[in-house]
Every structure is written in structure tokens, then in C-alpha cells.
Design a protein around this motif. Structure first.
Motif, mmCIF file in Angstrom:
data_model
loop_
_atom_site.group_PDB
_atom_site.id
_atom_site.type_symbol
_atom_site.label_atom_id
_atom_site.label_comp_id
_atom_site.label_asym_id
_atom_site.label_seq_id
_atom_site.Cartn_x
_atom_site.Cartn_y
_atom_site.Cartn_z
ATOM 1 N N MET A 56 0.848 -1.206 0.000
ATOM 2 C CA MET A 56 0.000 0.000 0.000
ATOM 3 C C MET A 56 0.878 1.249 0.000
ATOM 4 S SD MET A 56 -3.328 1.132 1.799
ATOM 5 C CE MET A 56 -3.231 0.277 3.338
ATOM 6 N N ARG A 57 0.505 2.188 -0.859
ATOM 7 C CA ARG A 57 1.355 3.374 -1.005
ATOM 8 C C ARG A 57 0.840 4.568 -0.221
ATOM 9 N NH1 ARG A 57 2.512 2.559 -7.426
ATOM 10 N NH2 ARG A 57 4.239 1.125 -7.194
ATOM 11 N N ILE A 58 -0.361 4.475 0.277
ATOM 12 C CA ILE A 58 -0.905 5.583 1.062
ATOM 13 C C ILE A 58 -0.459 5.453 2.509
ATOM 14 C CG2 ILE A 58 -3.053 6.583 1.966
ATOM 15 C CD1 ILE A 58 -4.286 5.918 -0.784
ATOM 16 N N ARG A 59 -0.093 6.563 3.092
ATOM 17 C CA ARG A 59 0.366 6.567 4.473
ATOM 18 C C ARG A 59 -0.511 7.465 5.331
ATOM 19 N NH1 ARG A 59 6.394 8.277 3.014
ATOM 20 N NH2 ARG A 59 7.075 6.395 1.928
ATOM 21 N N LYS A 60 -0.406 7.216 6.621
ATOM 22 C CA LYS A 60 -1.079 8.073 7.588
ATOM 23 C C LYS A 60 -0.592 9.513 7.410
ATOM 24 C CE LYS A 60 -1.631 8.546 12.531
ATOM 25 N NZ LYS A 60 -1.257 8.062 13.845
ATOM 26 N N GLY A 61 -1.512 10.448 7.432
ATOM 27 C CA GLY A 61 -1.128 11.852 7.287
ATOM 28 C C GLY A 61 -1.254 12.373 5.857
ATOM 29 N N ASP A 62 -1.362 11.459 4.901
ATOM 30 C CA ASP A 62 -1.559 11.885 3.514
ATOM 31 C C ASP A 62 -2.928 12.533 3.346
ATOM 32 O OD1 ASP A 62 0.854 10.892 2.657
ATOM 33 O OD2 ASP A 62 0.035 9.059 1.788
ATOM 34 N N THR A 63 -3.035 13.410 2.373
ATOM 35 C CA THR A 63 -4.346 13.929 2.003
ATOM 36 C C THR A 63 -4.813 13.188 0.761
ATOM 37 O OG1 THR A 63 -3.856 16.102 2.908
ATOM 38 C CG2 THR A 63 -5.639 15.990 1.321
ATOM 39 N N SER B 258 6.657 4.923 -7.187
ATOM 40 C CA SER B 258 7.715 4.722 -6.206
ATOM 41 C C SER B 258 8.895 4.041 -6.871
ATOM 42 C CB SER B 258 7.217 3.888 -5.037
ATOM 43 O OG SER B 258 6.805 2.618 -5.462
ATOM 44 N N LYS B 259 10.028 4.240 -6.293
ATOM 45 C CA LYS B 259 11.204 3.537 -6.801
ATOM 46 C C LYS B 259 12.173 3.273 -5.657
ATOM 47 C CE LYS B 259 13.565 7.727 -8.411
ATOM 48 N NZ LYS B 259 14.018 8.438 -9.605
ATOM 49 N N VAL B 260 13.052 2.338 -5.905
ATOM 50 C CA VAL B 260 14.050 1.985 -4.909
ATOM 51 C C VAL B 260 15.366 2.639 -5.317
ATOM 52 C CG1 VAL B 260 15.252 0.092 -3.753
ATOM 53 C CG2 VAL B 260 12.880 -0.207 -4.483
ATOM 54 N N ALA C 266 19.520 3.494 -5.027
ATOM 55 C CA ALA C 266 20.709 2.639 -5.053
ATOM 56 C C ALA C 266 21.055 2.116 -3.655
ATOM 57 C CB ALA C 266 21.887 3.420 -5.629
ATOM 58 N N ASP C 267 20.763 2.927 -2.631
ATOM 59 C CA ASP C 267 21.098 2.485 -1.264
ATOM 60 C C ASP C 267 19.986 1.636 -0.628
ATOM 61 O OD1 ASP C 267 19.137 4.309 -0.663
ATOM 62 O OD2 ASP C 267 20.441 5.722 0.360
ATOM 63 N N GLY C 268 18.978 1.280 -1.421
ATOM 64 C CA GLY C 268 17.935 0.395 -0.908
ATOM 65 C C GLY C 268 16.727 1.108 -0.340
ATOM 66 N N ARG C 269 16.825 2.444 -0.186
ATOM 67 C CA ARG C 269 15.680 3.185 0.340
ATOM 68 C C ARG C 269 14.594 3.273 -0.720
ATOM 69 N NH1 ARG C 269 16.321 8.720 1.584
ATOM 70 N NH2 ARG C 269 18.215 8.662 0.350
ATOM 71 N N LYS C 270 13.354 3.166 -0.254
ATOM 72 C CA LYS C 270 12.224 3.274 -1.165
ATOM 73 C C LYS C 270 11.670 4.687 -1.066
ATOM 74 C CE LYS C 270 8.920 -0.322 -2.361
ATOM 75 N NZ LYS C 270 7.866 -1.182 -1.811
ATOM 76 N N ILE C 271 11.456 5.317 -2.181
ATOM 77 C CA ILE C 271 10.846 6.651 -2.139
ATOM 78 C C ILE C 271 9.576 6.672 -2.975
ATOM 79 C CG2 ILE C 271 12.990 7.926 -1.699
ATOM 80 C CD1 ILE C 271 12.795 8.667 -4.793
ATOM 81 N N ARG C 272 8.706 7.600 -2.589
ATOM 82 C CA ARG C 272 7.488 7.796 -3.371
ATOM 83 C C ARG C 272 7.650 9.125 -4.086
ATOM 84 N NH1 ARG C 272 2.396 7.894 0.411
ATOM 85 N NH2 ARG C 272 3.434 9.795 1.024
ATOM 86 N N PHE C 273 7.139 9.211 -5.293
ATOM 87 C CA PHE C 273 7.153 10.508 -5.954
ATOM 88 C C PHE C 273 5.908 10.719 -6.782
ATOM 89 C CE2 PHE C 273 8.363 9.260 -10.276
ATOM 90 C CZ PHE C 273 8.911 8.001 -10.066
ATOM 91 N N CYS C 274 5.653 11.993 -7.036
ATOM 92 C CA CYS C 274 4.477 12.401 -7.793
ATOM 93 C C CYS C 274 4.769 12.234 -9.274
ATOM 94 C CB CYS C 274 4.173 13.870 -7.463
ATOM 95 S SG CYS C 274 2.906 14.590 -8.507
ATOM 96 N N LYS C 275 3.857 11.570 -9.993
ATOM 97 C CA LYS C 275 4.083 11.364 -11.422
ATOM 98 C C LYS C 275 3.936 12.656 -12.212
ATOM 99 C CE LYS C 275 3.224 6.517 -12.340
ATOM 100 N NZ LYS C 275 2.247 5.509 -12.750
ATOM 101 N N CYS D 180 4.457 16.152 -10.939
ATOM 102 C CA CYS D 180 5.468 17.197 -10.735
ATOM 103 C C CYS D 180 6.825 16.622 -10.394
ATOM 104 C CB CYS D 180 5.011 18.211 -9.680
ATOM 105 S SG CYS D 180 4.931 17.522 -8.012
ATOM 106 N N LYS D 181 6.914 15.301 -10.278
ATOM 107 C CA LYS D 181 8.175 14.585 -10.035
ATOM 108 C C LYS D 181 8.791 14.852 -8.659
ATOM 109 C CE LYS D 181 7.924 13.220 -14.322
ATOM 110 N NZ LYS D 181 7.167 11.972 -14.550
ATOM 111 N N GLU D 182 8.049 15.535 -7.787
ATOM 112 C CA GLU D 182 8.566 15.784 -6.450
ATOM 113 C C GLU D 182 8.474 14.513 -5.598
ATOM 114 O OE1 GLU D 182 9.868 18.334 -4.798
ATOM 115 O OE2 GLU D 182 9.643 19.963 -6.245
ATOM 116 N N VAL D 183 9.473 14.338 -4.771
ATOM 117 C CA VAL D 183 9.419 13.239 -3.813
ATOM 118 C C VAL D 183 8.443 13.616 -2.703
ATOM 119 C CG1 VAL D 183 10.733 11.894 -2.118
ATOM 120 C CG2 VAL D 183 11.779 12.504 -4.313
ATOM 121 N N ILE D 184 7.538 12.695 -2.385
ATOM 122 C CA ILE D 184 6.520 13.005 -1.373
ATOM 123 C C ILE D 184 6.511 11.983 -0.258
ATOM 124 C CG2 ILE D 184 4.963 14.365 -2.795
ATOM 125 C CD1 ILE D 184 3.380 11.802 -3.374
#
Ligand SMILES: [Zn+2]
Length: 102
Positions: free
Chosen positions: A1-8, A83-85, A87-96, A98-102
Motif C-alpha cells: 500500500m502506497r498511502i500513508r497516515k497523514g496523507d491527504t 515509487s522507486k528503490v 541505489a542504497d535500498g531506500r524506497k521513495i514515493r514521488f508524484c508522477k 510534478c516529479k517531487e518526492v513526497i
């Protein structure tokens, strides 16, 4: 699931379609979320003693996360989360959009 607590999120279906709210709880196993002011129900609580009054409590009920879209905090548009992983293994989410990491 990609939605987190606190998201709008914005509701896309049903009687609350078009409403926005903040996610207060996620249930990853059931793929469900609970959102402020969306999918509200009124619960009737009966008086336990004779001199007490019964109460009606409004509360949000969990519903399937597929019914909402995330509202990007950067560009304020409704988006599908990418989302993408890294190089250091961290997973990030981003907006398709505006491309900002969210
Ligand atoms: Zn965005």
C-alpha cells in the motif's frame, strides 16, 4: 500500500465523491484506510444507566484504499503515486505529475 497516515486523499467514488480528507489510519493487510470526514457513520450508543443519555457518535469507517487518489502536497493535483528503490535500498514515493518526492 502506497498511502500513508497523514496523507491527504480525494474520494473518487460513492456518496463522498470529490471530498478531501486526511488519512488517520491505514490497514495494510486489508488494503483499507480511514479518512477524516469521509465514509462517516453515526453510531448510537445506548445509555448504560437510567439517568444517562444515549449518544450519537459520528466516526469514519475504514474503506478500500483503491477508492481514493492521493493529493500531491506539492502540486495539489490528484495523482497516482509512483515509487522507486534508490541505489542504497531506500524506497521513495514521488508524484508522477510534478516529479517531487513526497
Ligand atoms: Zn505533484
Amino acid at each position: 500500500m502506497r498511502i500513508r497516515k497523514g496523507d491527504t486523499v480525494k474520494m473518487m467514488q460513492g456518496k463522498d465523491r470529490g471530498k478531501k480528507g486526511r488519512v488517520v489510519k491505514v490497514f495494510p493487510k486489508e488494503n483499507k484506510i480511514m479518512v477524516e470526514e469521509i465514509n462517516m457513520v453515526i453510531k448510537h450508543v445506548r445509555a448504560k444507566r437510567e439517568n444517562e443519555k444515549g449518544q450519537r457518535i459520528r466516526k469514519p469507517m475504514p474503506f478500500n484504499a483503491s477508492r481514493v487518489l492521493l493529493v500531491c502536497p506539492k502540486c495539489a493535483q490528484t495523482i497516482r503515486i509512483a515509487s522507486k528503490v534508490l541505489a542504497d535500498g531506500r524506497k521513495i514515493r514521488f508524484c508522477k505529475k510534478c516529479k517531487e518526492v513526497i
